[in-house]
Design a protein around this motif. Structure first.
Motif, PDB file in Angstrom:
ATOM      1  N   PHE A 126       0.829  -1.203   0.000  1.00 19.18           N
ATOM      2  CA  PHE A 126       0.000   0.000   0.000  1.00 19.18           C
ATOM      3  C   PHE A 126       0.869   1.261   0.000  1.00 19.18           C
ATOM      4  O   PHE A 126       0.595   2.218  -0.727  1.00 19.18           O
ATOM      5  N   GLY A 127       1.912   1.237   0.812  1.00 20.32           N
ATOM      6  CA  GLY A 127       2.785   2.395   0.924  1.00 20.32           C
ATOM      7  C   GLY A 127       3.800   2.521  -0.195  1.00 20.32           C
ATOM      8  O   GLY A 127       4.530   3.521  -0.272  1.00 20.32           O
ATOM      9  N   LYS A 128       3.854   1.505  -1.057  1.00 18.79           N
ATOM     10  CA  LYS A 128       4.842   1.520  -2.137  1.00 18.79           C
ATOM     11  C   LYS A 128       4.287   2.034  -3.457  1.00 18.79           C
ATOM     12  O   LYS A 128       5.057   2.301  -4.383  1.00 18.79           O
ATOM     13  N   VAL A 129       2.973   2.142  -3.559  1.00 17.45           N
ATOM     14  CA  VAL A 129       2.367   2.672  -4.790  1.00 17.45           C
ATOM     15  C   VAL A 129       2.578   4.182  -4.814  1.00 17.45           C
ATOM     16  O   VAL A 129       2.160   4.882  -3.885  1.00 17.45           O
ATOM     17  N   PRO A 130       3.243   4.708  -5.821  1.00 13.78           N
ATOM     18  CA  PRO A 130       3.582   6.140  -5.858  1.00 13.78           C
ATOM     19  C   PRO A 130       2.364   7.051  -5.643  1.00 13.78           C
ATOM     20  O   PRO A 130       1.356   6.941  -6.344  1.00 13.78           O
ATOM     21  N   GLY A 131       2.458   7.915  -4.660  1.00 14.60           N
ATOM     22  CA  GLY A 131       1.432   8.915  -4.413  1.00 14.60           C
ATOM     23  C   GLY A 131       0.170   8.435  -3.736  1.00 14.60           C
ATOM     24  O   GLY A 131      -0.695   9.249  -3.380  1.00 14.60           O
ATOM     25  N   LEU A 132       0.054   7.135  -3.531  1.00 13.52           N
ATOM     26  CA  LEU A 132      -1.210   6.598  -3.010  1.00 13.52           C
ATOM     27  C   LEU A 132      -1.496   7.061  -1.583  1.00 13.52           C
ATOM     28  O   LEU A 132      -2.565   7.600  -1.295  1.00 13.52           O
ATOM     29  N   LYS A 133      -0.550   6.854  -0.706  1.00 13.69           N
ATOM     30  CA  LYS A 133      -0.790   7.155   0.709  1.00 13.69           C
ATOM     31  C   LYS A 133      -1.079   8.634   0.926  1.00 13.69           C
ATOM     32  O   LYS A 133      -2.003   8.992   1.674  1.00 13.69           O
ATOM     33  N   ASP A 134      -0.325   9.503   0.274  1.00  9.86           N
ATOM     34  CA  ASP A 134      -0.546  10.939   0.427  1.00  9.86           C
ATOM     35  C   ASP A 134      -1.919  11.339  -0.111  1.00  9.86           C
ATOM     36  O   ASP A 134      -2.616  12.171   0.486  1.00  9.86           O
ATOM     37  N   ALA A 135      -2.308  10.750  -1.231  1.00 11.99           N
ATOM     38  CA  ALA A 135      -3.600  11.081  -1.833  1.00 11.99           C
ATOM     39  C   ALA A 135      -4.751  10.664  -0.931  1.00 11.99           C
ATOM     40  O   ALA A 135      -5.731  11.395  -0.774  1.00 11.99           O
ATOM     41  N   VAL A 136      -4.636   9.491  -0.321  1.00  8.53           N
ATOM     42  CA  VAL A 136      -5.681   9.006   0.589  1.00  8.53           C
ATOM     43  C   VAL A 136      -5.760   9.893   1.828  1.00  8.53           C
ATOM     44  O   VAL A 136      -6.855  10.255   2.285  1.00  8.53           O
ATOM     45  N   THR A 137      -4.598  10.264   2.370  1.00  9.28           N
ATOM     46  CA  THR A 137      -4.570  11.129   3.556  1.00  9.28           C
ATOM     47  C   THR A 137      -5.231  12.476   3.272  1.00  9.28           C
ATOM     48  O   THR A 137      -6.047  12.970   4.068  1.00  9.28           O
ATOM     49  N   LYS A 138      -4.900  13.071   2.138  1.00  8.88           N
ATOM     50  CA  LYS A 138      -5.477  14.370   1.777  1.00  8.88           C
ATOM     51  C   LYS A 138      -6.984  14.257   1.560  1.00  8.88           C
ATOM     52  O   LYS A 138      -7.746  15.147   1.960  1.00  8.88           O
ATOM     53  N   ALA A 139      -7.419  13.173   0.928  1.00  8.24           N
ATOM     54  CA  ALA A 139      -8.847  12.979   0.687  1.00  8.24           C
ATOM     55  C   ALA A 139      -9.595  12.808   2.000  1.00  8.24           C
ATOM     56  O   ALA A 139     -10.684  13.370   2.191  1.00  8.24           O
ATOM     57  N   LYS A 140      -9.021  12.044   2.910  1.00  6.17           N
ATOM     58  CA  LYS A 140      -9.648  11.843   4.211  1.00  6.17           C
ATOM     59  C   LYS A 140      -9.808  13.167   4.949  1.00  6.17           C
ATOM     60  O   LYS A 140     -10.878  13.465   5.504  1.00  6.17           O
ATOM     61  N   GLU A 141      -8.755  13.953   4.953  1.00  9.45           N
ATOM     62  CA  GLU A 141      -8.798  15.247   5.635  1.00  9.45           C
ATOM     63  C   GLU A 141      -9.847  16.162   5.009  1.00  9.45           C
ATOM     64  O   GLU A 141     -10.574  16.880   5.714  1.00  9.45           O
ATOM     65  N   ALA A 142      -9.956  16.126   3.691  1.00  8.04           N
ATOM     66  CA  ALA A 142     -10.916  16.980   2.996  1.00  8.04           C
ATOM     67  C   ALA A 142     -12.360  16.551   3.273  1.00  8.04           C
ATOM     68  O   ALA A 142     -13.250  17.394   3.418  1.00  8.04           O
ATOM     69  N   ILE A 143     -12.600  15.248   3.357  1.00  7.98           N
ATOM     70  CA  ILE A 143     -13.949  14.757   3.667  1.00  7.98           C
ATOM     71  C   ILE A 143     -14.352  15.176   5.072  1.00  7.98           C
ATOM     72  O   ILE A 143     -15.458  15.661   5.304  1.00  7.98           O
TER      73      ILE A 143
END
Length: 350
Positions: free
Chosen positions: A322-339
């Motif tokens: 999960f943490g190795k897919v480029p940009g995935l973890k940051d994108a999920v974190t930002k989306a969670k914060e925005a929701i």
């Protein structure tokens, strides 16, 4: 009036199954209807289609029951559904549990709605709970979730992980509850990368046709999507979802689990390498929270909403990939914060 509440982060966190259970004596509150109750027992749950062993929705409820049993030291019961059952069967099941003195009595799944409305009225001194539906009643707690929010995060993950720009969604039954999963997932994909296409399929029109209980149907649907180029498939299909995961793993493509962290499920160990993540739904935490409220003498009633802000839903990160897919973890974190902040409003309908 009915009380509608959103559980706080602290309340749901206290109910989280990740916490260590502590041994404690005591029994649940007085239950039953007048002199019909045979005793003073603890939590009882009645499973949805697929039953215990689905590695998903029902197993999450069972985990909540197990925690309550260990912590409160009381008797519990969990009852399987029957094939082809009707509402009268559910009425009989809930009535039997209430009459025996179990309190609370929880129906796992929206299909228990009509039966619970009837039985709860007949046993006003018993607290009832229903997962995934809203039932009116002074002694009923409706345990509902923001599945669309968790599914949005799954969509973000799928859009980041795909290499073919095609991802899939497999829903068990074509009903409004599962539409919430699809709606959130599709929006998450679109917001992350509009170039990614989503292939969607529902296994059946009704639960009686086996949409939540047929791994073979899930496998066939996933195989069809894989043939169309999907390389990430998200399933919201109960027991049928195991077939989706098997099909994806066989082709060495990503699967996204649902409800429970399916990366850690023993029955799916052969496929775990390809379970990128799971959209989490803390059914176990909601079951435990209701049991604890009865144990504390302050039963929850009305609509209890388990959302992203309250940690009632989320996205698993157990798979190291999960943490190795480029940009995935940051994108999920930002989306969670925005929701949570309200800058992203996740739709609930297709």
């Amino acid at each position: 009036m009915r009380r509608i509440s959103r559980l706080t982060r602290a309340a749901v966190g206290a109910a989280s199954l990740a916490l260590a259970a502590t041994a404690c004596g005591g029994t649940s509150s007085e239950a039953g209807n007048g002199g019909e109750s045979e005793g003073d027992r603890g939590l009882a749950i009645a499973y949805d289609i697929g039953g215990r062993g689905d590695q998903s929705f029902n197993d999450a409820a069972y985990a909540g029951l197990e925690r309550a049993k260990k912590e409160f030291g009381y008797e519990t019961a969990d009852i399987e559904p029957t094939e082809g059952e009707i509402d009268a069967d559910k009425v009989q099941r809930l009535t039997s549990l209430a009459r025996q003195g179990y309190n609370p009595v929880i129906g796992v799944g929206y299909a228990y709605g009509p039966a619970m409305e009837q039985v709860a009225a007949e046993y006003p001194d018993t607290t009832f709970g229903i997962v995934d539906s809203v039932v009116e009643g002074e002694n009923v707690a409706s345990l509902v979730f923001a599945e669309n929010e968790a599914s949005y995060l799954a969509g973000v993950a799928a859009a980041k992980a795909t290499r073919t720009n095609t991802v899939g969604f497999v829903g068990g039954v074509d009903v409004p509850l599962i539409h919430k999963f699809e709606a959130g997932f599709t929006q998450g994909v679109e917001d992350t990368d509009p170039e990614v296409e989503v292939e969607s399929q529902y296994l059946t029109q009704t639960a009686e046709e086996g949409g939540f209980a047929s791994p073979d149907k899930g496998k066939a649907a996933a195989e069809a999507q894989l043939e169309k180029g999907a390389d990430v498939i998200y399933q919201a299909a109960g027991l049928s979802g195991q077939g989706v995961i098997e099909a994806a793993a066989t082709r060495k493509k990503w699967a996204i689990g649902v409800d429970s962290d399916q990366y850690g499920q023993e029955a799916l160990a052969a496929y775990k390498e390809y379970i990128l993540t799971s959209a989490l739904k803390d059914v176990g935490g909601s079951v435990y929270a209701l049991a604890k409220s009865v144990e504390d003498g302050k039963p929850l009633t009305g609509t209890q909403t388990f959302d992203l802000e309250a940690d009632g839903v989320g996205l698993a990160e157990s798979n190291p990939e999960f943490g190795k897919v480029p940009g995935l973890k940051d994108a999920v974190t930002k989306a969670k914060e925005a929701i949570i902040a309200g800058t992203i409003e996740v739709r609930t309908e297709r």
